[in-house]
Structure formats: C-alpha cells, structure tokens
Enzyme design. Structure first.
Site, PDB file in Angstrom:
ATOM      1  CG  ASP A   1      -2.068  -0.856   1.198  1.00  0.00           C
ATOM      2  OD1 ASP A   1      -2.405  -1.335   0.105  1.00  0.00           O
ATOM      3  OD2 ASP A   1      -2.686  -1.081   2.254  1.00  0.00           O
TER       4      ASP A   1
ATOM      5  NE  ARG B   1      -4.018  -1.741  -4.757  1.00  0.00           N
ATOM      6  CZ  ARG B   1      -3.779  -2.090  -3.484  1.00  0.00           C
ATOM      7  NH1 ARG B   1      -3.571  -1.168  -2.565  1.00  0.00           N
ATOM      8  NH2 ARG B   1      -3.747  -3.355  -3.131  1.00  0.00           N
TER       9      ARG B   1
ATOM     10  N   GLY C   1      -5.722   8.389  -4.338  1.00  0.00           N
ATOM     11  CA  GLY C   1      -4.975   8.832  -3.159  1.00  0.00           C
ATOM     12  C   GLY C   1      -5.938   9.253  -2.062  1.00  0.00           C
ATOM     13  CB  ALA C   2      -6.978   7.614   0.801  1.00  0.00           C
TER      14      ALA C   2
ATOM     15  NE  ARG D   1      -6.774   5.826   4.716  1.00  0.00           N
ATOM     16  CZ  ARG D   1      -6.273   5.238   5.798  1.00  0.00           C
ATOM     17  NH1 ARG D   1      -5.941   5.954   6.856  1.00  0.00           N
ATOM     18  NH2 ARG D   1      -6.103   3.934   5.828  1.00  0.00           N
ATOM     19  NE  ARG D   2     -12.128   4.314   1.535  1.00  0.00           N
ATOM     20  CZ  ARG D   2     -10.805   4.248   1.746  1.00  0.00           C
ATOM     21  NH1 ARG D   2     -10.303   3.362   2.563  1.00  0.00           N
ATOM     22  NH2 ARG D   2      -9.977   5.065   1.140  1.00  0.00           N
TER      23      ARG D   2
ATOM     24  CB  ALA E   1     -12.458  12.046   4.147  1.00  0.00           C
TER      25      ALA E   1
HETATM   26  P1  FDA Z   1     -13.966   9.082  -5.949  1.00  0.00           P
HETATM   27  O1  FDA Z   1     -13.990   8.925  -4.484  1.00  0.00           O
HETATM   28  O2  FDA Z   1     -13.565  10.406  -6.529  1.00  0.00           O
HETATM   29  O3  FDA Z   1     -15.376   8.672  -6.519  1.00  0.00           O
HETATM   30  C1  FDA Z   1     -15.620   8.774  -7.908  1.00  0.00           C
HETATM   31  C2  FDA Z   1     -16.972   8.213  -8.234  1.00  0.00           C
HETATM   32  O4  FDA Z   1     -17.023   6.833  -7.887  1.00  0.00           O
HETATM   33  C3  FDA Z   1     -18.113   8.844  -7.471  1.00  0.00           C
HETATM   34  O5  FDA Z   1     -18.513  10.057  -8.058  1.00  0.00           O
HETATM   35  C4  FDA Z   1     -19.173   7.756  -7.580  1.00  0.00           C
HETATM   36  O6  FDA Z   1     -19.750   7.773  -8.858  1.00  0.00           O
HETATM   37  C5  FDA Z   1     -18.331   6.503  -7.439  1.00  0.00           C
HETATM   38  N1  FDA Z   1     -18.289   6.103  -6.020  1.00  0.00           N
HETATM   39  C6  FDA Z   1     -17.306   6.345  -5.136  1.00  0.00           C
HETATM   40  N2  FDA Z   1     -17.629   5.843  -3.922  1.00  0.00           N
HETATM   41  C7  FDA Z   1     -18.846   5.297  -4.047  1.00  0.00           C
HETATM   42  C8  FDA Z   1     -19.740   4.626  -3.151  1.00  0.00           C
HETATM   43  N3  FDA Z   1     -19.443   4.460  -1.858  1.00  0.00           N
HETATM   44  N4  FDA Z   1     -20.903   4.174  -3.643  1.00  0.00           N
HETATM   45  C9  FDA Z   1     -21.235   4.348  -4.941  1.00  0.00           C
HETATM   46  N5  FDA Z   1     -20.439   4.986  -5.838  1.00  0.00           N
HETATM   47  C10 FDA Z   1     -19.271   5.448  -5.398  1.00  0.00           C
HETATM   48  N6  FDA Z   1      -5.350   5.120  -1.337  1.00  0.00           N
HETATM   49  C11 FDA Z   1      -4.090   5.389  -0.932  1.00  0.00           C
HETATM   50  O7  FDA Z   1      -3.758   6.548  -0.665  1.00  0.00           O
HETATM   51  N7  FDA Z   1      -3.180   4.367  -0.818  1.00  0.00           N
HETATM   52  C12 FDA Z   1      -3.483   3.075  -1.141  1.00  0.00           C
HETATM   53  O8  FDA Z   1      -2.621   2.194  -1.033  1.00  0.00           O
HETATM   54  C13 FDA Z   1      -4.804   2.793  -1.592  1.00  0.00           C
HETATM   55  N8  FDA Z   1      -5.188   1.523  -1.944  1.00  0.00           N
HETATM   56  C14 FDA Z   1      -6.418   1.329  -2.533  1.00  0.00           C
HETATM   57  C15 FDA Z   1      -6.764   0.080  -3.027  1.00  0.00           C
HETATM   58  C16 FDA Z   1      -7.959  -0.106  -3.690  1.00  0.00           C
HETATM   59  C17 FDA Z   1      -8.293  -1.446  -4.271  1.00  0.00           C
HETATM   60  C18 FDA Z   1      -8.875   0.996  -3.851  1.00  0.00           C
HETATM   61  C19 FDA Z   1     -10.177   0.848  -4.601  1.00  0.00           C
HETATM   62  C20 FDA Z   1      -8.561   2.221  -3.325  1.00  0.00           C
HETATM   63  C21 FDA Z   1      -7.351   2.403  -2.657  1.00  0.00           C
HETATM   64  N9  FDA Z   1      -7.030   3.629  -2.102  1.00  0.00           N
HETATM   65  C22 FDA Z   1      -5.730   3.851  -1.661  1.00  0.00           C
HETATM   66  C23 FDA Z   1      -8.073   4.684  -1.933  1.00  0.00           C
HETATM   67  C24 FDA Z   1      -8.105   5.602  -3.129  1.00  0.00           C
HETATM   68  O9  FDA Z   1      -6.963   6.403  -3.134  1.00  0.00           O
HETATM   69  C25 FDA Z   1      -9.346   6.512  -3.101  1.00  0.00           C
HETATM   70  O10 FDA Z   1      -9.299   7.271  -1.948  1.00  0.00           O
HETATM   71  C26 FDA Z   1     -10.662   5.750  -3.160  1.00  0.00           C
HETATM   72  O11 FDA Z   1     -10.578   4.664  -4.029  1.00  0.00           O
HETATM   73  C27 FDA Z   1     -11.793   6.657  -3.683  1.00  0.00           C
HETATM   74  O12 FDA Z   1     -11.487   7.091  -4.977  1.00  0.00           O
HETATM   75  P2  FDA Z   1     -12.320   6.697  -6.293  1.00  0.00           P
HETATM   76  O13 FDA Z   1     -11.312   6.412  -7.349  1.00  0.00           O
HETATM   77  O14 FDA Z   1     -13.256   5.613  -6.015  1.00  0.00           O
HETATM   78  O15 FDA Z   1     -12.991   8.053  -6.694  1.00  0.00           O
END
Ligand code: FDA
Length: 321
Positions: free
Chosen positions: A147, A197, A201-202, A301-302, A304
């Site tokens: 990660d 991957r 970013g979170a 983080r989720r 936020a």
């Molecule tokens: P974003 O949060 O901008 O959402 C974009 C769109 O996706 C929304 O507008 C909606 O349409 C849809 N969506 C999102 N959440 C939803 C929900 N709950 N229900 C329905 N639709 C939803 N970060 C990090 O810093 N280090 C790491 O190592 C990792 N590892 C990691 C692994 C995996 C497998 C994932 C999926 C994510 C990570 N992350 C992470 C977290 C990542 O950086 C990020 O914060 C989250 O994935 C949220 O970003 P999205 O790309 O989903 O877009």
C-alpha cells in the site's frame, strides 16, 4: 475564474481527516462494536476466521481479493513483529482453505505497520518483516502488494519495493494520481512483470506535492492510466469512478490488452453490483478487504471521500444494538 476555490469538498475532506485525529472522538467511536452496520459493510470482521470466510464468499462469486490487516499504530519493533505474525498466520489459514492458489487471494501491506516509521532502523525493520511475508506468500502461491501512505513515505516505500522485487519480482506497487510525481513514477514502473495499482490517493496532502481539485486529480489519473495501459506491466485499476472504469475498457481495446492482462480493484462494500457486472463481462476484479479491530482510520478516509458514507456511519454508531 477558478471554480475549484468554491468547491467545499476538499475543505470538508481535510477537516474530517484532521478532526478524526482527536483522541476523545476516536476512543468514543472505536467503542462501537464491530458488528454494527457500517463497519460490517466496509470491514470483513475482527479476526482471521472472519476475513477468511468473507474471502471465500468473494472468491466463489468470481472476484479476487487482497486483504489488509488493520492493526494498531506501530510504536515499537515488537508491535511490528506482531503485525508480521498476523499476516503469516493469515496466509497459512488462507492456503489451508485453498484460497491462495494462482494469487486469487493475496495480501496488501502498509510498511508503517511493519515498522517503517521507527527511526533510523525503521526502513530495515519493515523491509525484513515484509520479506518474511513475501516468502510466506510465495510458499502459498500468491502475491503481496505494498500500500502507499502519505507523501512523506513515497520514496522510502518505492525503495523497499525495488529491494523486495530483487527476490520477489511480483510484489505490487501502489501509486496515487493526486501526487504531481506519479505520472513519472508510472513510466518507471510500467515494465514487464510489474504489478502496479493506480488509485486517486486517500490522504490530506499539501498543494506543494498534490493536486487539490478533484478534476485535476481525475485528469492526472487518466494520464497515469494511459502510461500503464500502454506499458508492459500489469495495471491494477483501483477506482469506483464509472468514468474511469469506462476509460480503462476503451484503453484496453485501443492497446489490444487481453482481459487477463490487467484488473479492476474496488473496496469491500463499495459498488458490489458493479464488481459483479465486470466479472460477468469477463474482466478480472479484485476486492480490497480490510479486517481487524483498528478500523477507525480506514473508515474516516472512506467517509472523507463521500459524505453519503458519513451519514450511514453516523446512523450506525448512534443506533444501539
Ligand atoms: P472518488 O472517491 O472520486 O469517486 C468517484 C466516483 O465513484 C463517485 O462520483 C461515484 O460515482 C463513485 N463512487 C465512489 N464511492 C462510491 C460509493 N461508496 N458508492 C457508490 N459509488 C461510489 N489510497 C491510498 O492513498 N493508498 C493506497 O494504497 C490505496 N489503496 C487502494 C486500493 C484499492 C483497491 C482501492 C479501490 C482504493 C485504494 N485507495 C488507496 C483509496 C483511493 O486512493 C481513493 O481514496 C478511493 O478509491 C476513492 O477514490 P475513487 O477512485 O473511487 O474516486
């Protein structure tokens, strides 16, 4: 006019991440038992048995899994050893249940949990712990992904990745599209055998190193995705964003990538129907599945990221039973 300045969501996100650090709030929320709704939805349970059952269920639906152990903040070498042992026991249990074959269920590691932040020796302590976990994963027939945490650790984590890959070339990297540096990191990482991957970013990062506007992060994601999909490595497209999922499909067509040469990754409990739709479509999908008692930081983080998650969470914590 820069409309991004009027967008309240980065402020809300940063505020929530900061407020969440207060000990009294953290203690109160952590007392909510793990069985409550929101925790159940996003976290697989407290122990190895629970996460093994959830992994088995996901695998039976054609999805792959990567498991993250949510341990306590690692304050000394002993705690780092305990976290390592947790992963070793987990890999043994998953293997005994036949879940690790062909990398179907793998593990994700945070180097901070393995000791990375423990002063001068931290790098070596974390590396040695990660190496042992990689050895166990290799014996079980599966893989490990490192990660990525806040930007102050990026260089150290990529250095550990290079060192681990000397013995275990299949160790996966994570890059974060919100960092200015990431497109260049993607170019370095898009070589044969390299599992990468890509996520948005979170963490709350300063503008000196990271894009602040959502649209800039999304544009960076697409640039990075293009590099990875056109390269020789194995892209792991970690996002729930429907637009990015669509663009990934289009890039796979354009670059002639077969369905087994990349995978989509989503978090446990988020867009499960979309996960299943992609599997039915012939795509590879892996579900990031956290477990353990220390779920608080992960859930913050989720929340936020998505206020709808926050309302759901508040309801679950405030409702007893
Ligand atoms: P974003 O949060 O901008 O959402 C974009 C769109 O996706 C929304 O507008 C909606 O349409 C849809 N969506 C999102 N959440 C939803 C929900 N709950 N229900 C329905 N639709 C939803 N970060 C990090 O810093 N280090 C790491 O190592 C990792 N590892 C990691 C692994 C995996 C497998 C994932 C999926 C994510 C990570 N992350 C992470 C977290 C990542 O950086 C990020 O914060 C989250 O994935 C949220 O970003 P999205 O790309 O989903 O877009």
């Amino acid at each position: 006019m820069n409309l991004g300045v009027l967008d309240p969501s980065p402020l809300l996100r940063r505020g929530l991440l900061e407020v969440s650090q207060h000990d009294s709030l953290r203690n109160a929320i952590e007392k909510a038992p793990i069985s409550r709704g929101v925790v159940n939805r996003f976290v697989a349970g407290a122990d190895n048995d629970a996460v093994t059952d959830v992994s088995e269920e996901l695998a039976s639906s054609g999805r792959m899994v990567t498991i993250d152990y949510l341990g306590e903040d690692t304050l000394d070498a002993e705690m780092a050893t305990e976290t390592k042992q947790q992963y070793l026991d987990l890999l043994e249990q998953l293997s005994a249940r036949g879940l690790t074959a062909d990398g179907r269920v793998e593990v994700s590691l945070k180097l901070s949990a393995l000791g990375q932040a423990l002063g001068h020796e931290g790098h070596d302590i974390a590396l040695e712990n990660a190496r042992e976990i990689c050895r166990a994963a290799a014996n079980a027939g599966t893989t490990v992904t490192l990660d990525m945490e806040d930007h102050s650790t990026t260089d150290a984590t990529l250095q550990s990745l290079r060192e681990l890959r000397q013995d275990f070339p299949w160790v996966g990297a994570v890059v974060q599209a919100y960092l200015h540096r990431t497109e260049s990191d993607c170019r370095d990482l898009a070589h044969e055998g390299s599992r990468v991957r890509l996520c948005k970013g979170a963490y709350a990062e300063p503008e000196s190193v990271a894009y602040q506007d959502k649209s800039d992060v999304d544009k960076s994601y697409v640039r990075c995705l293009k590099v990875l999909m056109a390269g020789d490595g194995y892209p792991m497209v970690a996002s729930h964003d429907p637009r990015l999922v669509e663009i990934t499909g289009a890039l796979a067509d354009r670059t002639g990538r077969s369905a087994d040469s990349f995978e989509y990754q989503m978090l446990l409990g988020i867009r499960p129907d979309e996960q299943k739709r992609l599997v039915a479509d012939g795509s590879r999908v892996r579900v990031y599945t956290p477990y353990g008692d220390q779920w608080y930081g992960y859930l913050v983080r989720r929340m936020a990221e998505r206020p709808a998650n926050m309302a759901f969470f508040a309801r679950s914590v405030l409702t007893t039973g």
